[in-house]
Scaffold this active site. Structure first.
Site, mmCIF file in Angstrom:
data_model
loop_
_atom_site.group_PDB
_atom_site.id
_atom_site.type_symbol
_atom_site.label_atom_id
_atom_site.label_comp_id
_atom_site.label_asym_id
_atom_site.label_seq_id
_atom_site.Cartn_x
_atom_site.Cartn_y
_atom_site.Cartn_z
ATOM 1 N N TYR A 220 -13.433 11.572 27.276
ATOM 2 C CA TYR A 220 -14.052 12.149 26.075
ATOM 3 C C TYR A 220 -13.842 13.649 25.909
ATOM 4 O O TYR A 220 -14.247 14.210 24.888
ATOM 5 C CB TYR A 220 -15.558 11.826 26.080
ATOM 6 C CG TYR A 220 -15.845 10.343 26.036
ATOM 7 C CD1 TYR A 220 -15.427 9.575 24.946
ATOM 8 C CD2 TYR A 220 -16.515 9.702 27.075
ATOM 9 C CE1 TYR A 220 -15.668 8.206 24.898
ATOM 10 C CE2 TYR A 220 -16.772 8.331 27.030
ATOM 11 C CZ TYR A 220 -16.341 7.589 25.944
ATOM 12 O OH TYR A 220 -16.585 6.239 25.885
ATOM 13 N N ASN B 279 -19.860 7.886 14.411
ATOM 14 C CA ASN B 279 -19.398 7.467 15.729
ATOM 15 C C ASN B 279 -20.573 6.670 16.306
ATOM 16 O O ASN B 279 -21.523 7.245 16.833
ATOM 17 C CB ASN B 279 -19.043 8.650 16.626
ATOM 18 C CG ASN B 279 -18.461 8.170 17.955
ATOM 19 O OD1 ASN B 279 -18.511 6.979 18.272
ATOM 20 N ND2 ASN B 279 -17.911 9.105 18.726
ATOM 21 N N HIS C 259 -19.755 -1.943 19.208
ATOM 22 C CA HIS C 259 -19.275 -3.231 19.721
ATOM 23 C C HIS C 259 -20.359 -4.295 19.763
ATOM 24 O O HIS C 259 -20.088 -5.425 20.140
ATOM 25 C CB HIS C 259 -18.697 -3.011 21.132
ATOM 26 C CG HIS C 259 -17.831 -1.793 21.215
ATOM 27 N ND1 HIS C 259 -16.654 -1.673 20.509
ATOM 28 C CD2 HIS C 259 -17.995 -0.606 21.872
ATOM 29 C CE1 HIS C 259 -16.122 -0.483 20.747
ATOM 30 N NE2 HIS C 259 -16.920 0.188 21.571
ATOM 31 N N HIS D 271 -13.988 7.427 16.412
ATOM 32 C CA HIS D 271 -14.154 7.380 17.871
ATOM 33 C C HIS D 271 -13.296 8.474 18.485
ATOM 34 O O HIS D 271 -12.184 8.744 18.002
ATOM 35 C CB HIS D 271 -13.722 6.025 18.434
ATOM 36 C CG HIS D 271 -14.520 4.897 17.879
ATOM 37 N ND1 HIS D 271 -15.807 4.640 18.275
ATOM 38 C CD2 HIS D 271 -14.234 3.998 16.898
ATOM 39 C CE1 HIS D 271 -16.277 3.614 17.584
ATOM 40 N NE2 HIS D 271 -15.353 3.216 16.732
ATOM 41 N N LEU D 272 -13.813 9.061 19.532
ATOM 42 C CA LEU D 272 -13.047 10.061 20.270
ATOM 43 C C LEU D 272 -11.846 9.400 20.956
ATOM 44 O O LEU D 272 -10.718 9.892 20.895
ATOM 45 C CB LEU D 272 -13.937 10.723 21.338
ATOM 46 C CG LEU D 272 -15.120 11.535 20.800
ATOM 47 C CD1 LEU D 272 -16.299 11.476 21.759
ATOM 48 C CD2 LEU D 272 -14.709 12.969 20.562
ATOM 49 N N SER D 273 -12.111 8.275 21.611
ATOM 50 C CA SER D 273 -11.066 7.609 22.393
ATOM 51 C C SER D 273 -10.396 6.513 21.565
ATOM 52 O O SER D 273 -10.944 6.055 20.556
ATOM 53 C CB SER D 273 -11.690 7.005 23.659
ATOM 54 O OG SER D 273 -12.648 6.013 23.309
#
Ligand code: DQA
Length: 149
Positions: free
Chosen positions: A26, A77, A83, A103-105
């Site tokens: 992150y 986010n 999920h 999302h960061l990733s």
């Protein structure tokens, strides 16, 4: 005078721990660092940025409900709720403005349980995998789209 564009950024569980949370995934920036950057972009453009973080699913759902009629766009986010949360998806589906999931990733490169998003089907667009730049790209995209329309 026309009404200022209002962008409401919502951050889900554990994002308050950014900076010390799995920095290899992150990054080292804190959520406050990211907020500062987004705020200066919105300020320069004459847009209003509202920003929240909560570890509570209920608080986030209430915030989405209450944003109707006030915020023009939601940038979310949803973190782990992405999920799992049918209830968050239902709340976002009801929101009449624009919605961007971020999302960061790159969640598709990670564990299988992160490959599915409950909310992608009810948003206008998704930005992921650019680290904190995912926030900046979503906000810049909204400002650009709004200018064009
Ligand atoms: C995340 C990805 C999610 O899978 C995870 O649960 C998070 C952060 C991201 O920004 O990359 O908390 O939303």
């Amino acid at each position: 005078m026309s009404k200022k564009l209002n962008i409401f950024t919502i951050n889900g569980p554990n994002l308050n721990m950014l900076g010390m949370r799995e920095p290899d995934i992150y990054g080292h920036e804190t959520l406050a660092d990211i907020e500062k950057r987004c705020r200066s972009i919105c300020d320069a453009d004459g847009a209003t940025l509202e920003w929240m973080q909560s570890n509570s699913e209920g608080e986030i759902i209430t915030a989405v409900q209450q944003a109707a009629g006030r915020a023009d766009w939601i940038v979310i986010n949803a973190a782990g709720l992405t999920h799992s949360s049918v209830a968050l998806r239902d709340a976002l589906a009801l929101f009449p403005g624009g919605k961007i999931e971020i999302h960061l990733s790159n969640t598709h490169k990670r564990e299988e349980f992160r490959h599915h998003s409950m909310i992608s089907a009810v948003v206008n667009g998704v930005v992921l995998g650019f680290g904190s730049m995912s926030y900046v790209m979503a906000i810049r995209g909204i400002l650009e789209i709004t200018r064009e329309s």
